[in-house]
Design an enzyme around this catalytic site. Structure first.
Site, short mmCIF file in Angstrom:
data_model
loop_
_atom_site.label_atom_id
_atom_site.label_comp_id
_atom_site.label_asym_id
_atom_site.label_seq_id
_atom_site.Cartn_x
_atom_site.Cartn_y
_atom_site.Cartn_z
N THR A 10 35.14 -7.77 -41.95
CA THR A 10 35.83 -6.75 -42.83
C THR A 10 36.32 -7.50 -43.92
O THR A 10 36.43 -8.63 -42.91
CB THR A 10 36.77 -6.50 -42.51
OG1 THR A 10 37.68 -5.43 -43.95
CG2 THR A 10 37.88 -6.82 -41.35
N ASN A 12 39.02 -6.93 -45.73
CA ASN A 12 40.33 -6.34 -45.57
C ASN A 12 41.36 -6.46 -44.74
O ASN A 12 40.90 -6.53 -43.43
CB ASN A 12 39.95 -4.58 -45.93
CG ASN A 12 41.50 -3.58 -45.82
OD1 ASN A 12 42.79 -4.83 -45.38
ND2 ASN A 12 41.06 -2.50 -46.23
N ALA A 13 42.12 -7.67 -45.29
CA ALA A 13 42.47 -8.31 -44.42
C ALA A 13 44.07 -7.68 -43.87
O ALA A 13 44.28 -7.88 -42.15
CB ALA A 13 44.01 -8.86 -45.61
N ASP A 74 34.73 0.92 -40.41
CA ASP A 74 34.45 2.26 -41.42
C ASP A 74 35.14 2.44 -41.57
O ASP A 74 35.59 3.99 -39.99
CB ASP A 74 32.90 2.39 -42.26
CG ASP A 74 32.64 2.68 -43.40
OD1 ASP A 74 33.23 1.97 -44.73
OD2 ASP A 74 32.96 3.94 -43.82
N SER A 75 36.17 3.39 -42.20
CA SER A 75 37.47 4.39 -41.90
C SER A 75 37.84 5.13 -43.67
O SER A 75 37.37 4.02 -44.42
CB SER A 75 38.07 3.33 -41.27
OG SER A 75 38.37 2.31 -42.05
N GLY A 158 46.99 0.99 -47.11
CA GLY A 158 46.35 1.67 -47.53
C GLY A 158 47.01 3.25 -47.56
O GLY A 158 48.57 3.36 -47.75
N TYR A 159 47.08 3.98 -47.28
CA TYR A 159 46.85 5.91 -47.01
C TYR A 159 48.32 5.75 -45.47
O TYR A 159 48.96 7.22 -45.72
CB TYR A 159 46.71 7.27 -46.96
CG TYR A 159 45.29 6.59 -47.57
CD1 TYR A 159 45.58 7.46 -48.88
CD2 TYR A 159 44.06 6.14 -47.81
CE1 TYR A 159 45.25 7.45 -50.47
CE2 TYR A 159 43.60 5.96 -48.40
CZ TYR A 159 43.69 6.49 -50.11
OH TYR A 159 42.85 6.45 -50.76
N HIS A 185 43.24 5.97 -35.32
CA HIS A 185 41.99 5.67 -35.45
C HIS A 185 41.01 5.26 -35.49
O HIS A 185 40.59 4.43 -34.04
CB HIS A 185 41.61 6.63 -36.84
CG HIS A 185 41.97 6.03 -37.58
ND1 HIS A 185 43.18 5.62 -37.51
CD2 HIS A 185 41.85 5.50 -39.01
CE1 HIS A 185 43.24 4.94 -39.19
NE2 HIS A 185 42.72 4.55 -39.57
P1 ITT Z 1 35.47 -3.33 -45.53
O1 ITT Z 1 34.90 -2.90 -46.24
O2 ITT Z 1 35.62 -4.78 -46.14
O3 ITT Z 1 35.85 -3.50 -43.99
P2 ITT Z 1 37.75 -1.29 -46.82
O4 ITT Z 1 38.91 -1.30 -47.37
O5 ITT Z 1 36.24 -1.46 -48.15
O6 ITT Z 1 36.74 -3.43 -46.42
P3 ITT Z 1 36.90 0.57 -46.44
O7 ITT Z 1 35.24 0.99 -46.59
O8 ITT Z 1 36.43 1.14 -44.69
O9 ITT Z 1 37.49 -0.57 -45.65
O10 ITT Z 1 37.58 1.44 -46.18
C1 ITT Z 1 39.38 1.84 -45.70
C2 ITT Z 1 40.41 2.73 -46.65
O11 ITT Z 1 40.36 3.59 -45.66
C3 ITT Z 1 41.34 1.70 -46.73
O12 ITT Z 1 41.16 0.89 -48.03
C4 ITT Z 1 42.19 2.86 -46.83
O13 ITT Z 1 42.51 2.89 -48.15
C5 ITT Z 1 42.20 3.86 -45.56
N1 ITT Z 1 42.48 3.61 -45.15
C6 ITT Z 1 41.48 3.17 -43.23
N2 ITT Z 1 42.01 2.93 -41.78
C7 ITT Z 1 43.83 3.05 -42.72
C8 ITT Z 1 44.68 3.21 -41.75
O14 ITT Z 1 44.86 2.68 -40.83
N3 ITT Z 1 45.74 3.30 -42.64
C9 ITT Z 1 45.96 3.56 -43.69
N4 ITT Z 1 44.87 4.02 -44.69
C10 ITT Z 1 43.53 3.42 -44.17
#
Ligand code: ITT
Length: 202
Positions: A10, A12-13, A74-75, A158-159, A185
């Site tokens: 990932t 995303n830090a 992916d989340s 995030g949210y 999740h």
């Molecule tokens: P990578 O693909 O590099 O892993 P990304 O940030 O693009 O990084 P995702 O495509 O899985 O990852 O998008 C996840 C987004 O969903 C994230 O940027 C948040 O906006 C939201 N999200 C996921 N998990 C979350 C959480 O635990 N708390 C709050 N928001 C979350």
């Protein structure tokens, strides 16, 4: 024998921190390395329509590029009043990838007129492991809750500041990290993935 090395796929830090924390707490005997240790990794477009499909894409690409087992997540947030969106588009909902504040404000604006009884939502996470030999597995976890009207709390990312889990009173940004991991999740998906990883690499 030394513990097997796994790359956490990932960029995303915040997600990296959570993946690291939750997998270490699961007791797996593995060495976890962030994707930043491999600066030449290709950019992986998330072209699938499902969380599981995109998690597999990311894990597969990083395993192929590094020659090491890779775990990806992916989340995203699925909001009832938005017919399940932002879903797989959660990271780029406001148009700019990874701008958490703008994503959250856009969502709140879209839900301005949505009454309390229709503010249900769920976070979903698909966690995948891929091995360089092509073996792959994917599991999922979710947490249900509601979207409140004003952000609260400074933890998480995030949210999280607008999401209150069902049966709770505080947002995911107001509770300690370990409490989020226990119900989130991502926590639930990784709880299901840990025995799979142990089985594949044990
Ligand atoms: P990578 O693909 O590099 O892993 P990304 O940030 O693009 O990084 P995702 O495509 O899985 O990852 O998008 C996840 C987004 O969903 C994230 O940027 C948040 O906006 C939201 N999200 C996921 N998990 C979350 C959480 O635990 N708390 C709050 N928001 C979350």
């Amino acid at each position: 024998m030394s513990a097997p090395r796994i790359v956490l796929a990932t960029r995303n830090a915040h997600k990296l921190d959570e993946l690291h924390r939750i997998l270490l707490a699961s007791g797996l005997d593995v060495e976890l390395v962030g994707a930043a240790a491999y600066p030449d990794l290709p950019d992986i477009p998330e072209t699938e329509s499902s969380f599981a499909g995109n998690a597999l894409l990311k894990a597969r690409a990083v395993a192929a590029a590094t020659g090491l087992p890779a775990i990806a997540d992916d989340s995203g947030l699925a909001v009832d009043a938005l017919n399940g969106m932002p879903g797989v588009l959660s990271a780029r909902w406001s148009g700019r990838h990874g701008n958490d504040r703008a994503n959250l404000e856009l969502l709140l604006g879209q839900m301005d007129d949505v009454p309390e009884r229709r503010r249900g939502a769920a976070f979903h996470c698909a966690a995948a492991i891929a091995l360089p030999d092509g073996t792959e597995r994917v599991v999922e976890g979710s947490v249900e809750g509601v979207i409140i009207r004003e952000p609260r709390g400074s933890g998480g990312f995030g949210y999280d500041p607008v999401f209150v889990p069902l049966g709770g009173a505080r947002t995911l940004a107001e509770i300690p990290a370990a409490e989020k991991d226990a119900i989130s999740h991502r926590g639930r998906a990784l709880e299901a993935l840990a025995p799979v990883v142990a089985d594949l690499l044990g």
